[in-house]
Design a protein around this motif. Sequence first.
Motif, mmCIF file in Angstrom:
data_model
loop_
_atom_site.group_PDB
_atom_site.id
_atom_site.type_symbol
_atom_site.label_atom_id
_atom_site.label_comp_id
_atom_site.label_asym_id
_atom_site.label_seq_id
_atom_site.Cartn_x
_atom_site.Cartn_y
_atom_site.Cartn_z
ATOM 1 N N ALA A 385 0.842 -1.199 0.000
ATOM 2 C CA ALA A 385 0.000 0.000 0.000
ATOM 3 C C ALA A 385 0.883 1.257 0.000
ATOM 4 O O ALA A 385 0.619 2.226 -0.719
ATOM 5 C CB ALA A 385 -0.927 0.000 1.223
ATOM 6 N N GLN A 389 1.138 4.019 -2.965
ATOM 7 C CA GLN A 389 0.854 5.420 -2.661
ATOM 8 C C GLN A 389 1.992 6.314 -3.132
ATOM 9 O O GLN A 389 1.760 7.372 -3.729
ATOM 10 C CB GLN A 389 0.645 5.580 -1.145
ATOM 11 N N SER A 392 2.011 6.352 -7.072
ATOM 12 C CA SER A 392 0.862 7.081 -7.617
ATOM 13 C C SER A 392 1.011 8.588 -7.410
ATOM 14 O O SER A 392 0.767 9.386 -8.333
ATOM 15 C CB SER A 392 -0.434 6.583 -6.956
ATOM 16 N N THR A 410 -3.264 1.756 -5.773
ATOM 17 C CA THR A 410 -3.653 2.297 -4.464
ATOM 18 C C THR A 410 -5.004 1.750 -4.020
ATOM 19 O O THR A 410 -5.335 1.798 -2.836
ATOM 20 C CB THR A 410 -3.717 3.833 -4.530
#
Length: 621
Positions: A385, A389, A392, A410
């Motif tokens: 995760a 993150q 992105s 994400t």
Amino acid sequence: MSADVTEVADFLASRAPFRELPRALLQTLVRQTAIRYVRRGTRILSVGETNEVMFVLRSGAVDITDGDGGLVERSEPGTCFGMSTLVERAPSRYDFTAIEDSLLLVVPAETFHATCERDEGFGAYFTSAHTARLRRAVALLHTTDRGGAVLRTSVGDLVRRAPVTAAPGDSIRAAAQLMAAERVSSVLVQQDGRLVGIVTDRDLRTRVLAEGRDPEGPVAEVMTPEPATARIDALAFEALMEMVERKIHHLPVLDRAGGVVGLISGTDLMRLEHNNPVYLVADIEAASDVAALASLGTRIPVIVDQLVAEDATAQDIGRVVTSLGDAIERRLLVLAETELGPPPVPYCWVVLGSQARHEQGLASDQDNALVIADEMTREHDHYFAALAQRVSAGLVECGYPLCPGDVMATNPRWRASVATWRAHFDRWLDTPEPQAVLNGSIFFDMRPLHGAVDLVEDLRADVLARTRHADLFLAYLARHAVGRRPPIGFFRGLVLEREGRHRDRLDLKAGGVGAVVELARVHALLGGLPEVNSHARIDAAARAGSISAGLAAELIDALEFVAYLRMRHQGHAVRSGREPDNFVDPATLTDFERRHLRDAFRIIRAAQQALLQRLPLENLS
């Protein structure tokens, strides 16, 4: 010659392609031509009917409609129709209906074929009318004001000589002497006609001299086994990026059968052109943080504008833009891994949609996902995760907007183990729902970008082995593909947006590029074909017999034409300080471009009709 014959000859002589016929040949054709009067509302020819004549509209008007009743063309005096059935020797694909009292010139099939045989230009006009016209249009669009076409250079064009080769058992000394005699900096090692390794002058320095190795030992001991290679039809740009990524200076070149045809070096590529995106890739590889990458990303629109001016095709521009986007995304992943530490279990970062297809444009958002080894646990997801993150957010800083549909790593749903991905594909293929299939179609355009590639390759192979048998899934996919109607309406007019911020603009994506992409995807999945790029999919579908070779060639030309206009529009937008989009003002197009856009849209519609004939959808709920 009677007055009627003279009048008809004069009429035809004023119109293509009859005006190009020698006068005697034209008069022969006219003498064998009949005149037919039809009243308004008369159906002249119907879908599925065979036909033994070509019609030329002398006066009045005739509507040409497809099997769904959609208007393909409203004929004007001088228009020829019905000849496709003669050329293809197949039933009519259209209905022809007089909408006014009309006068038709009726040319018998034998006269038509005889004229085609006697005049090459006349035959070519009809047998390849759409293809020839559209290809000429593409060629004319690709005019250059700078001359070069560097990024269209293929690797094969750079191979200057036959490969210099040695056998694995040859001595190191013999290999070095061969390199000196041939004045080359590397030798390819082959066994039974297969490339098994490469030895470079650097290998001789570092693995022989520096280590004090016996030069009488076999060259196999110091070669780099199973070296990276380039396909003969790969772009020079792609080859150089491979070299930059792998930090190598030599690349053997293979033909389509896997045979070695030569070798290229970094020097060969650098000689091509200094002002190209290769240097940007090198800068991206060296970027130390996101801010540096974001600064480099601002150079991509400039490169696109330059490529348009340098005669590159839309296909090539898409590949270059995608390669630059890949480089940025890959560098962001490396930076994130450096910050987070090594991953707890193997994973593969995949790109989707246009990026997976190597068709990214300047208006593309980010579409990505994570495929993680099945050993992953709930605790491991914290790592992935955080990885997603960081990447992105970095992409946003580099100019790639978030996906409006939240198709990104994400999203926990698209950050999953291999087993979970298999379950996603099982649901789409085995128990498809129309909306779910539509939403999930982007995942069938998947390409591994970074990490454990085998996780994705195995998954894709299993999925492709099943798609050809997933009838309902394919039917839903096909229904959506044919539902993207090209923006062409009555009187062959272009259909503009009626409202919203793009009112009175022409959408080149929805019924243009997007429509072809979806058709290509359906044909690929229908045949279980591994290709992802739309051009490659259409080519492969034609080879597999899913689509006729002629229609495939026309569809590729149509895609190239529309995509080029879209790419040029986006480049101009960036240069003008505007946000790039897919909506072009028709007033900015020339008459020439508008005319060929209509041809392109008609070809797309014909391809949709052909798919409908292959996959009848009338029983779908």
